[in-house]
Write a protein that holds these residues in place. Structure first.
Motif, PDB file in Angstrom:
ATOM      1  N   SER A  12      31.849  47.085  76.866  1.00 41.95           N
ATOM      2  CA  SER A  12      32.863  48.126  76.886  1.00 41.95           C
ATOM      3  C   SER A  12      33.979  47.828  75.888  1.00 41.95           C
ATOM      4  O   SER A  12      34.440  48.718  75.160  1.00 41.95           O
ATOM      5  CB  SER A  12      33.435  48.255  78.297  1.00 41.95           C
ATOM      6  OG  SER A  12      34.509  49.153  78.317  1.00 41.95           O
ATOM      7  N   ARG A  16      34.902  50.017  72.549  1.00 37.85           N
ATOM      8  CA  ARG A  16      36.272  50.500  72.342  1.00 37.85           C
ATOM      9  C   ARG A  16      36.816  50.033  70.994  1.00 37.85           C
ATOM     10  O   ARG A  16      37.438  50.811  70.262  1.00 37.85           O
ATOM     11  CB  ARG A  16      37.188  50.021  73.474  1.00 37.85           C
ATOM     12  CG  ARG A  16      38.616  50.485  73.304  1.00 37.85           C
ATOM     13  CD  ARG A  16      39.392  50.378  74.588  1.00 37.85           C
ATOM     14  NE  ARG A  16      40.804  50.611  74.417  1.00 37.85           N
ATOM     15  CZ  ARG A  16      41.350  51.804  74.227  1.00 37.85           C
ATOM     16  NH1 ARG A  16      40.592  52.876  74.161  1.00 37.85           N
ATOM     17  NH2 ARG A  16      42.656  51.924  74.102  1.00 37.85           N
ATOM     18  N   ARG A  17      36.587  48.790  70.653  1.00 34.36           N
ATOM     19  CA  ARG A  17      37.055  48.285  69.346  1.00 34.36           C
ATOM     20  C   ARG A  17      36.397  49.028  68.197  1.00 34.36           C
ATOM     21  O   ARG A  17      37.039  49.366  67.202  1.00 34.36           O
ATOM     22  CB  ARG A  17      36.787  46.788  69.229  1.00 34.36           C
ATOM     23  CG  ARG A  17      37.734  45.951  70.032  1.00 34.36           C
ATOM     24  CD  ARG A  17      37.460  44.487  69.839  1.00 34.36           C
ATOM     25  NE  ARG A  17      38.383  43.687  70.631  1.00 34.36           N
ATOM     26  CZ  ARG A  17      38.261  42.400  70.813  1.00 34.36           C
ATOM     27  NH1 ARG A  17      37.259  41.737  70.271  1.00 34.36           N
ATOM     28  NH2 ARG A  17      39.138  41.748  71.543  1.00 34.36           N
ATOM     29  N   ARG A  19      35.179  52.060  68.230  1.00 36.36           N
ATOM     30  CA  ARG A  19      35.739  53.415  68.184  1.00 36.36           C
ATOM     31  C   ARG A  19      37.137  53.425  67.592  1.00 36.36           C
ATOM     32  O   ARG A  19      37.485  54.318  66.815  1.00 36.36           O
ATOM     33  CB  ARG A  19      35.765  54.021  69.581  1.00 36.36           C
ATOM     34  CG  ARG A  19      34.400  54.437  70.078  1.00 36.36           C
ATOM     35  CD  ARG A  19      34.484  55.072  71.429  1.00 36.36           C
ATOM     36  NE  ARG A  19      33.165  55.455  71.902  1.00 36.36           N
ATOM     37  CZ  ARG A  19      32.900  55.792  73.149  1.00 36.36           C
ATOM     38  NH1 ARG A  19      33.870  55.802  74.051  1.00 36.36           N
ATOM     39  NH2 ARG A  19      31.686  56.119  73.499  1.00 36.36           N
TER      40      ARG A  19
END
Length: 88
Positions: A12, A16-17, A19
């Protein structure tokens, strides 16, 4: 169970990084820019290759021209020396 949670958490965080990085690099329209970006990179690569080839050709031409001039000067000097020797 703890391993699943840890791996899920790490995945996750990685998503996130990625994105966030994509949002920073490409902006809000990052999905539409992928094909354009690839085409732009390909064009830039071709342009860089063309510039390098032109530079190599120009350098070769310059070296050939300078060598030709130097050979002509040496020939001229030899003619001058032969003329001077025959005059004496």
């Amino acid at each position: 169970m703890a391993r699943d949670y840890d791996s899920q958490l790490l995945e996750s965080v990685g998503v996130r990084r990625r994105r966030m990085r994509d949002a920073l690099l490409f902006g809000a329209q990052r999905a539409r820019r992928t094909a354009d970006e690839r085409l732009g990179k390909a064009f830039a690569g071709v342009a860089v290759a063309a510039v390098l080839c032109a530079g190599c050709v120009g350098w070769s031409f310059l070296q050939h021209t300078l060598a030709k001039q130097q050979a002509e000067q040496e020939k001229q000097q030899q003619r001058t020396q032969q003329f001077e020797q025959s005059a004496n």
